[in-house]
Scaffold this active site. Structure first.
Site, short mmCIF file in Angstrom:
data_model
loop_
_atom_site.label_atom_id
_atom_site.label_comp_id
_atom_site.label_asym_id
_atom_site.label_seq_id
_atom_site.Cartn_x
_atom_site.Cartn_y
_atom_site.Cartn_z
CB CYS A 57 0.91 6.38 11.75
SG CYS A 57 1.67 7.81 10.98
CD GLU A 75 -2.74 -0.93 2.31
OE1 GLU A 75 -2.47 -0.67 3.45
OE2 GLU A 75 -3.94 -1.67 2.28
#
Ligand code: SF4
Length: 338
Positions: free
Chosen positions: A332, A90
């Site tokens: 994150c 990704e």
């Protein structure tokens, strides 16, 4: 098997081409690939047929394929990319008024098993090759057109310093004059804290900013949050950072994920002050983003405010960075190829 053209440093490509074509043809090719972001030689209208044939016979031009895109309300877009062997990674593109920042992956999965991280749950499948890293950056640059991709952070899937050779080679390519000419100041490599590789990064000729995912300055807590700390405890990490700071003229950024009941207490701030006190650094506090299947939860606004006011004692520049893309599991620690 053909070698992917995006794994070549500009000067390597130049020397391959100059045996067969005049020098200006190399410049034309680089202009198509890295300025116009056209990746198919058939569409490079000013190249002669003989050169197109040569390119097809000698190089592959394959980029990671976009498999799926999810866009969050804040404009953050998470791209699921399929590699030639079918593996999935990704990348996350975060646009705002002034900047377009790409969060790039360096590995498929990650071996470091940080307790708060979805990628860490996957384990390591393999390192990305140079062209797979450069490929993400070119894809993102092309998506950003007509604006320019402005910043690059190696904070996607994987521990970049576990794939240091390919990360350095990728940086050399995108920073080169005839390619994207990315300024070292606009690239950041983020690490869980591998002392030997931090020294190697400092010793390399490649310049980039360094961020350390710290998350606790207490060894016993960091051992739990980040198992890498058992092998390389905080004093060892600090020695490597001092070495880095003596060689590289950039501050280190510490990333500190705020996790209630784990690392937001008075003792945590005291330990953090001791650790960062004499280092040239910035500290980014990032409220934790929940990950399905993991124990921790996100802090409330009140908990964050309370922590930040206590953290004023650190005497270092601090910022609160709200991770973008949490709604699409693109923030994150949330990337897991879903
Ligand atoms: S936080 Fe980074 S180093 Fe830790 S498991 Fe996740 S990807 Fe790996």
């Amino acid at each position: 098997m053909l070698i992917n053209i995006f794994s070549f440093r500009p000067e390597e490509l130049e020397s391959r081409l100059k045996e067969h074509f005049p020098a200006f043809r190399y410049r034309q090719l680089m202009h198509w690939l890295y300025e116009k972001l056209v990746f198919d030689p058939q569409q490079m209208t000013d190249l002669p047929a003989s050169m197109k044939t040569f390119l097809f016979r000698n190089f592959s031009f394959i980029l990671p394929q976009i498999d799926a895109v999810q866009t969050a309300d804040d404009g953050t877009a998470k791209y699921r990319l399929r590699l030639e062997d079918g593996m999935v990674i990704e990348m996350v593109l975060m646009p705002n008024d002034k900047k377009r920042t790409l969060c790039v992956s360096s590995q498929v999965g990650c071996a470091r098993a940080c307790a708060f991280c979805a990628t860490g749950k996957m384990g390591l499948k393999r390192n990305l090759q140079v062209h797979e890293i450069v490929g993400q950056i070119l894809l993102a640059a092309s998506i950003c057109q007509p604006q320019r991709l402005s910043n690059l952070v190696f904070m996607g899937m994987g521990e970049p310093l576990d794939n240091l050779d390919s990360v350095l080679a990728s940086l050399r390519i995108i920073q080169a004059e005839n390619s994207l000419t990315f300024s070292p100041r606009r690239t950041t490599v983020s690490s869980c804290g591998l002392p030997e590789q931090i020294r190697q990064l400092a010793d390399s000729k490649v310049r980039t900013k360094l961020a350390i995912s710290l998350n606790s300055a207490i060894d016993a807590k960091r051992d739990i949050l980040m198992p890498v700390n058992k092998a390389h405890p905080l004093p060892e990490l600090k020695r490597a950072l001092i070495y880095y700071l003596n060689k590289v003229n950039y501050k280190v950024t510490f990333e500190y994920i705020l996790i209630p009941e784990v690392n937001m207490g008075a003792q945590d701030i005291k330990a953090l002050k001791r650790f960062v006190g004499d280092l040239s650094c910035n500290i980014n506090f990032i409220p934790y983003n929940s990950v399905p299947g993991l124990l921790y939860h996100s802090p409330s606004d009140q908990e964050i405010e309370g922590f930040l006011s206590r953290a004023q004692v650190l005497n270092q520049p601090i910022t609160l960075r709200r991770s973008k893309g949490a709604g699409i599991l693109g923030a994150c620690g949330q990337l897991a190829g879903t």
